[in-house]
Design a protein around this motif. Sequence first.
Motif, PDB file in Angstrom:
ATOM      1  N   ILE A  59       0.928  -1.004   0.062  1.00 28.70           N
ATOM      2  CA  ILE A  59       0.168   0.061   0.032  1.00 28.70           C
ATOM      3  C   ILE A  59       1.323   1.318   0.044  1.00 28.70           C
ATOM      4  O   ILE A  59       0.444   2.056  -0.515  1.00 28.70           O
ATOM      5  CB  ILE A  59      -0.686  -0.430   0.946  1.00 28.70           C
ATOM      6  N   GLY A  63       0.565   3.827  -3.454  1.00 32.01           N
ATOM      7  CA  GLY A  63       0.547   5.718  -3.005  1.00 32.01           C
ATOM      8  C   GLY A  63       1.675   6.293  -3.090  1.00 32.01           C
ATOM      9  O   GLY A  63       1.337   7.800  -3.821  1.00 32.01           O
ATOM     10  N   GLU A 119      -9.821  -6.226  -1.937  1.00 31.70           N
ATOM     11  CA  GLU A 119      -9.800  -4.930  -1.760  1.00 31.70           C
ATOM     12  C   GLU A 119      -8.204  -4.794  -3.225  1.00 31.70           C
ATOM     13  O   GLU A 119      -7.667  -3.733  -3.565  1.00 31.70           O
ATOM     14  CB  GLU A 119      -9.362  -5.024  -1.000  1.00 31.70           C
ATOM     15  N   ARG A 120      -6.834  -5.823  -3.121  1.00 34.42           N
ATOM     16  CA  ARG A 120      -5.652  -5.550  -3.193  1.00 34.42           C
ATOM     17  C   ARG A 120      -6.348  -5.502  -5.398  1.00 34.42           C
ATOM     18  O   ARG A 120      -5.278  -4.004  -5.678  1.00 34.42           O
ATOM     19  CB  ARG A 120      -4.710  -6.411  -3.118  1.00 34.42           C
ATOM     20  N   LEU A 123      -8.090  -2.209  -5.950  1.00 36.48           N
ATOM     21  CA  LEU A 123      -6.839  -1.505  -5.656  1.00 36.48           C
ATOM     22  C   LEU A 123      -6.035  -0.716  -6.932  1.00 36.48           C
ATOM     23  O   LEU A 123      -5.685   0.696  -7.661  1.00 36.48           O
ATOM     24  CB  LEU A 123      -5.915  -1.098  -4.444  1.00 36.48           C
ATOM     25  N   GLN A 127      -5.789   2.272  -9.387  1.00 36.89           N
ATOM     26  CA  GLN A 127      -4.655   3.041  -9.916  1.00 36.89           C
ATOM     27  C   GLN A 127      -4.114   3.013 -11.876  1.00 36.89           C
ATOM     28  O   GLN A 127      -3.323   4.265 -12.397  1.00 36.89           O
ATOM     29  CB  GLN A 127      -4.166   2.447  -8.747  1.00 36.89           C
ATOM     30  N   PHE A 160     -10.255   4.381  -5.423  1.00 34.82           N
ATOM     31  CA  PHE A 160      -9.254   4.589  -5.042  1.00 34.82           C
ATOM     32  C   PHE A 160      -8.536   4.527  -3.383  1.00 34.82           C
ATOM     33  O   PHE A 160      -8.984   3.629  -2.928  1.00 34.82           O
ATOM     34  CB  PHE A 160      -7.810   4.920  -5.384  1.00 34.82           C
ATOM     35  N   SER A 161      -9.409   5.792  -3.185  1.00 41.02           N
ATOM     36  CA  SER A 161      -9.064   6.418  -1.591  1.00 41.02           C
ATOM     37  C   SER A 161      -9.997   5.339  -0.606  1.00 41.02           C
ATOM     38  O   SER A 161      -9.019   5.553   0.403  1.00 41.02           O
ATOM     39  CB  SER A 161      -9.569   8.397  -1.661  1.00 41.02           C
ATOM     40  N   LYS A 164      -8.530   2.460  -0.825  1.00 39.53           N
ATOM     41  CA  LYS A 164      -6.994   1.821   0.188  1.00 39.53           C
ATOM     42  C   LYS A 164      -7.422   2.239   1.480  1.00 39.53           C
ATOM     43  O   LYS A 164      -6.436   1.253   2.256  1.00 39.53           O
ATOM     44  CB  LYS A 164      -6.378   3.835  -0.776  1.00 39.53           C
ATOM     45  N   ASP A 165      -7.925   3.673   1.818  1.00 39.49           N
ATOM     46  CA  ASP A 165      -8.103   3.118   3.355  1.00 39.49           C
ATOM     47  C   ASP A 165      -9.178   2.341   4.102  1.00 39.49           C
ATOM     48  O   ASP A 165      -8.290   1.986   5.144  1.00 39.49           O
ATOM     49  CB  ASP A 165      -9.180   4.725   3.309  1.00 39.49           C
ATOM     50  N   TYR A 167      -8.878  -0.209   3.210  1.00 41.44           N
ATOM     51  CA  TYR A 167      -7.357  -1.481   3.273  1.00 41.44           C
ATOM     52  C   TYR A 167      -6.898  -1.886   4.151  1.00 41.44           C
ATOM     53  O   TYR A 167      -5.688  -2.194   4.725  1.00 41.44           O
ATOM     54  CB  TYR A 167      -7.133  -2.073   1.444  1.00 41.44           C
ATOM     55  N   LEU A 168      -6.584  -0.073   4.100  1.00 35.99           N
ATOM     56  CA  LEU A 168      -5.296   0.205   4.939  1.00 35.99           C
ATOM     57  C   LEU A 168      -5.494  -0.087   6.950  1.00 35.99           C
ATOM     58  O   LEU A 168      -5.196  -0.911   7.016  1.00 35.99           O
ATOM     59  CB  LEU A 168      -4.569   1.508   4.924  1.00 35.99           C
TER      60      LEU A 168
END
Length: 241
Positions: A59, A63, A119-120, A123, A127, A160-161, A164-165, A167-168
């Motif tokens: 991630i 990013g 999710e990967r 993402l 992207q 994406f945003s 990503k949030d 998943y992170l």
Amino acid sequence: PWVCGGATLLRAGLAAAALMKEEYFQRRGFGFSEGLRAMKESVRSSIDYGLKNDTIRFILFLGLAQSFATPAVDVQWQPYLSQFSEEKMMLGLVWAGISLSVVSGAGLSQRFLRRFSGERTALVVSQILIGVGMLLSALFSFFPLILTFLFIHELARGLFSPTKDAYLNSNIPSKERATLLSFESIFLHFGMAAGLLVSGFVGQYANIPSAWTISGAILVGATVFLASRRKQAKVFNAVRL
């Protein structure tokens, strides 16, 4: 617009200060030396956990690639599009379209996520769409097509945003969350600073479409590279086990 925007933010800040209560917050002293020690500990802890954890590392570098590439569009879309119209109203309408595209992407993120195995993958796909939108915006000289691909680029950033949030945060232990999120912010700001310098140099000494093309190509290439490296690592680990 600056005066109206500043006045709105000032009113919102005053209202928040008057209405928001944080009974849980406890004030404590924090000197300069303590701050340096806390920063050092935060960086050390983040490196120990973040860069050694495959999921978090993926991630972070995903990013980083985006934060390097996207400043080209963020700071150059106005001078680039101004050549198509002398009306300042046009830039306001384009900004409204950009905002609506980002909001639409965020609203569609859950539906978009359900189309993939995880999710990967979502993402990586979103992207790549960000980079492809940049590339195609730079390759055409027909204004409606430029706008179409610019809005696709922004919609993909909206996709994406939140993905990503989510998943992170789902992969960060609670006690490490604040530290790693701070480290991610530092990581992204370094990428953004480098991206601003590179895209500004290319835009100045070549042209803006060249800056967008290079940035978009770097973003797509870096994303494909990271995705392929992760896939190779998973295959290697499975074979080793």
